[in-house]
Motif scaffolding. Structure first.
Motif, PDB file in Angstrom:
ATOM      1  N   MET A  11       0.863  -1.179   0.000  1.00  0.00           N
ATOM      2  CA  MET A  11       0.000   0.000   0.000  1.00  0.00           C
ATOM      3  C   MET A  11       0.899   1.228   0.000  1.00  0.00           C
ATOM      4  SD  MET A  11      -1.610  -0.303   3.790  1.00  0.00           S
ATOM      5  CE  MET A  11      -1.141   0.933   4.959  1.00  0.00           C
ATOM      6  N   TRP A  12       0.285   2.395  -0.116  1.00  0.00           N
ATOM      7  CA  TRP A  12       1.058   3.621  -0.222  1.00  0.00           C
ATOM      8  C   TRP A  12       0.276   4.777   0.367  1.00  0.00           C
ATOM      9  CZ3 TRP A  12      -0.605   7.788  -3.299  1.00  0.00           C
ATOM     10  CH2 TRP A  12      -1.775   7.543  -4.031  1.00  0.00           C
ATOM     11  N   ASP A  13       1.001   5.859   0.667  1.00  0.00           N
ATOM     12  CA  ASP A  13       0.387   7.140   0.989  1.00  0.00           C
ATOM     13  C   ASP A  13       1.190   8.215   0.248  1.00  0.00           C
ATOM     14  OD1 ASP A  13       2.667   7.770   2.579  1.00  0.00           O
ATOM     15  OD2 ASP A  13       1.663   7.231   4.440  1.00  0.00           O
ATOM     16  N   ASP A  14       0.991   9.468   0.585  1.00  0.00           N
ATOM     17  CA  ASP A  14       1.645  10.549  -0.154  1.00  0.00           C
ATOM     18  C   ASP A  14       3.167  10.537  -0.065  1.00  0.00           C
ATOM     19  OD1 ASP A  14      -0.813  11.450  -0.946  1.00  0.00           O
ATOM     20  OD2 ASP A  14      -0.913  13.075   0.516  1.00  0.00           O
ATOM     21  N   THR A  15       3.722   9.902   0.949  1.00  0.00           N
ATOM     22  CA  THR A  15       5.166   9.981   1.161  1.00  0.00           C
ATOM     23  C   THR A  15       5.886   8.642   1.207  1.00  0.00           C
ATOM     24  OG1 THR A  15       4.805  10.084   3.552  1.00  0.00           O
ATOM     25  CG2 THR A  15       5.011  12.192   2.385  1.00  0.00           C
ATOM     26  N   HIS A  16       5.147   7.536   1.356  1.00  0.00           N
ATOM     27  CA  HIS A  16       5.802   6.238   1.559  1.00  0.00           C
ATOM     28  C   HIS A  16       5.121   5.096   0.793  1.00  0.00           C
ATOM     29  CE1 HIS A  16       7.159   8.499   5.118  1.00  0.00           C
ATOM     30  NE2 HIS A  16       8.234   7.738   5.027  1.00  0.00           N
ATOM     31  N   PHE A  17       5.913   4.073   0.564  1.00  0.00           N
ATOM     32  CA  PHE A  17       5.446   2.797   0.039  1.00  0.00           C
ATOM     33  C   PHE A  17       5.600   1.786   1.171  1.00  0.00           C
ATOM     34  CE2 PHE A  17       5.700  -1.223  -2.196  1.00  0.00           C
ATOM     35  CZ  PHE A  17       4.801  -1.059  -3.241  1.00  0.00           C
ATOM     36  N   TYR A  18       4.573   0.955   1.376  1.00  0.00           N
ATOM     37  CA  TYR A  18       4.567   0.001   2.481  1.00  0.00           C
ATOM     38  C   TYR A  18       4.457  -1.415   1.932  1.00  0.00           C
ATOM     39  CZ  TYR A  18       3.256   4.209   5.055  1.00  0.00           C
ATOM     40  OH  TYR A  18       3.221   5.473   5.582  1.00  0.00           O
ATOM     41  N   LEU A  47      11.960  -1.129  -6.491  1.00  0.00           N
ATOM     42  CA  LEU A  47      11.084  -0.056  -6.975  1.00  0.00           C
ATOM     43  C   LEU A  47      11.799   0.794  -8.013  1.00  0.00           C
ATOM     44  CD1 LEU A  47       9.271   1.415  -3.818  1.00  0.00           C
ATOM     45  CD2 LEU A  47       8.289   0.001  -5.644  1.00  0.00           C
ATOM     46  N   ASP A  48      11.118   1.052  -9.108  1.00  0.00           N
ATOM     47  CA  ASP A  48      11.535   2.011 -10.130  1.00  0.00           C
ATOM     48  C   ASP A  48      10.409   3.034 -10.177  1.00  0.00           C
ATOM     49  OD1 ASP A  48      12.271   3.434 -12.393  1.00  0.00           O
ATOM     50  OD2 ASP A  48      12.040   1.746 -13.772  1.00  0.00           O
ATOM     51  N   GLU A  49      10.521   4.066  -9.344  1.00  0.00           N
ATOM     52  CA  GLU A  49       9.397   4.971  -9.107  1.00  0.00           C
ATOM     53  C   GLU A  49       8.894   5.664 -10.356  1.00  0.00           C
ATOM     54  OE1 GLU A  49       9.654   7.533  -5.667  1.00  0.00           O
ATOM     55  OE2 GLU A  49      10.895   6.045  -4.640  1.00  0.00           O
ATOM     56  N   HIS A 109       4.118   9.902  -6.480  1.00  0.00           N
ATOM     57  CA  HIS A 109       3.243   9.234  -5.520  1.00  0.00           C
ATOM     58  C   HIS A 109       1.823   9.786  -5.540  1.00  0.00           C
ATOM     59  CE1 HIS A 109       4.257  12.804  -3.230  1.00  0.00           C
ATOM     60  NE2 HIS A 109       5.513  12.476  -3.349  1.00  0.00           N
ATOM     61  N   GLU A 110       1.131   9.582  -6.631  1.00  0.00           N
ATOM     62  CA  GLU A 110      -0.279   9.976  -6.707  1.00  0.00           C
ATOM     63  C   GLU A 110      -1.063   8.854  -7.361  1.00  0.00           C
ATOM     64  OE1 GLU A 110      -0.234  12.592 -10.782  1.00  0.00           O
ATOM     65  OE2 GLU A 110       0.315  13.596  -8.919  1.00  0.00           O
ATOM     66  N   SER A 111      -2.348   8.853  -7.115  1.00  0.00           N
ATOM     67  CA  SER A 111      -3.202   7.809  -7.666  1.00  0.00           C
ATOM     68  C   SER A 111      -3.090   7.765  -9.184  1.00  0.00           C
ATOM     69  CB  SER A 111      -4.659   8.050  -7.253  1.00  0.00           C
ATOM     70  OG  SER A 111      -5.466   6.980  -7.663  1.00  0.00           O
ATOM     71  N   GLY A 112      -2.973   6.566  -9.722  1.00  0.00           N
ATOM     72  CA  GLY A 112      -2.863   6.375 -11.159  1.00  0.00           C
ATOM     73  C   GLY A 112      -1.447   6.158 -11.651  1.00  0.00           C
ATOM     74  N   VAL A 113      -0.467   6.484 -10.829  1.00  0.00           N
ATOM     75  CA  VAL A 113       0.926   6.306 -11.227  1.00  0.00           C
ATOM     76  C   VAL A 113       1.251   4.816 -11.313  1.00  0.00           C
ATOM     77  CG1 VAL A 113       3.309   6.556 -10.381  1.00  0.00           C
ATOM     78  CG2 VAL A 113       1.773   8.516 -10.387  1.00  0.00           C
ATOM     79  N   ILE A 114       2.013   4.460 -12.334  1.00  0.00           N
ATOM     80  CA  ILE A 114       2.492   3.090 -12.497  1.00  0.00           C
ATOM     81  C   ILE A 114       4.002   3.093 -12.270  1.00  0.00           C
ATOM     82  CG2 ILE A 114       2.800   1.180 -14.104  1.00  0.00           C
ATOM     83  CD1 ILE A 114       0.160   2.052 -15.407  1.00  0.00           C
ATOM     84  N   MET A 115       4.442   2.240 -11.351  1.00  0.00           N
ATOM     85  CA  MET A 115       5.865   2.140 -11.035  1.00  0.00           C
ATOM     86  C   MET A 115       6.372   0.748 -11.405  1.00  0.00           C
ATOM     87  SD  MET A 115       6.342   4.158  -7.400  1.00  0.00           S
ATOM     88  CE  MET A 115       5.488   2.981  -6.386  1.00  0.00           C
ATOM     89  N   GLY A 116       7.670   0.656 -11.684  1.00  0.00           N
ATOM     90  CA  GLY A 116       8.310  -0.641 -11.818  1.00  0.00           C
ATOM     91  C   GLY A 116       8.410  -1.259 -10.429  1.00  0.00           C
ATOM     92  N   LYS A 154       0.390  -0.373  -9.921  1.00  0.00           N
ATOM     93  CA  LYS A 154      -0.352   0.877 -10.116  1.00  0.00           C
ATOM     94  C   LYS A 154      -0.849   1.367  -8.762  1.00  0.00           C
ATOM     95  CE  LYS A 154      -4.220   2.902 -12.666  1.00  0.00           C
ATOM     96  NZ  LYS A 154      -5.286   2.609 -13.627  1.00  0.00           N
ATOM     97  N   LEU A 155      -0.555   2.619  -8.464  1.00  0.00           N
ATOM     98  CA  LEU A 155      -1.027   3.227  -7.230  1.00  0.00           C
ATOM     99  C   LEU A 155      -2.491   3.642  -7.406  1.00  0.00           C
ATOM    100  CD1 LEU A 155       2.002   5.519  -6.322  1.00  0.00           C
ATOM    101  CD2 LEU A 155       1.622   3.112  -5.739  1.00  0.00           C
ATOM    102  N   VAL A 156      -3.359   3.108  -6.579  1.00  0.00           N
ATOM    103  CA  VAL A 156      -4.778   3.439  -6.638  1.00  0.00           C
ATOM    104  C   VAL A 156      -5.240   3.801  -5.227  1.00  0.00           C
ATOM    105  CG1 VAL A 156      -5.295   2.026  -8.663  1.00  0.00           C
ATOM    106  CG2 VAL A 156      -5.484   1.031  -6.409  1.00  0.00           C
TER     107      VAL A 156
END
Length: 160
Positions: A11-18, A47-49, A109-116, A154-156
């Motif tokens: 999961m994620w928030d505005d500043t971190h990936f968990y 992670l490839d942000e 780090h916003e909704s919809g972003v796709i990271m490696g 994908k960050l949702v």
């Protein structure tokens, strides 16, 4: 990998990936030196942000490793900057659990972003040698030095 398995949740928030990892492994060993920490029973988050899919690590790319004993190591564009991660690990009756928090390196780090993204389990035997790895996505097992074979996450805001 000799019966070693794992389940992961992210999961994620505005500043971190968990990341939460639950690994089933009957033989835990961390005898290998930190210079070869990948030989220890551990999990790795890749992670490839910015999802650049490069053949080398960029400043936003990271390989974050946590052993069952909560030993932290890091590789990549954020090499040796352990301050970007916080973790906890607990040995269980049939393996170990790891909780990991990684501060985002950039503004991705916003909704919809796709990271490696990839996850790896390192399995050591009772001699302290790595006997195998299991990756979620990268079948070439080269995520330690390049990002172009990572899968995608994908960050949702809510589960889709």
């Amino acid at each position: 990998m000799q019966g070693t398995t794992g389940e992961f949740k992210a999961m994620w928030d505005d500043t971190h990936f968990y990341l939460l990892a639950v690994v089933k492994d009957q033989v835990l060993n961390d005898a290998a030196a930190l210079t070869v920490a990948h030989e220890q029973d551990s999990i790795e988050l890749f992670l490839d942000e910015n999802n650049a899919k490069t053949s080398q690590y960029d400043p936003d790319d990271g390989q974050y490793r946590i052993s069952f004993a909560n030993t932290q190591t890091i590789n990549g564009g954020r090499d040796l900057d352990l301050s970007c991660m916080t973790s906890a690990a607990k040995v269980t009756d049939d393996g170990y659990i790891v909780e990991l928090r990684v501060a985002f390196a950039g503004d991705y780090h916003e909704s919809g972003v796709i990271m490696g993204y990839d996850i790896q389990i390192n399995n050591a035997d009772d001699s302290g040698s790595r006997t195998g790895t299991a990756n979620w996505s990268n079948e070439l097992n080269d995520g330690w030095n390049r990002t172009d074979h990572y899968g995608l996450i994908k960050l949702v805001e809510t589960m889709e």
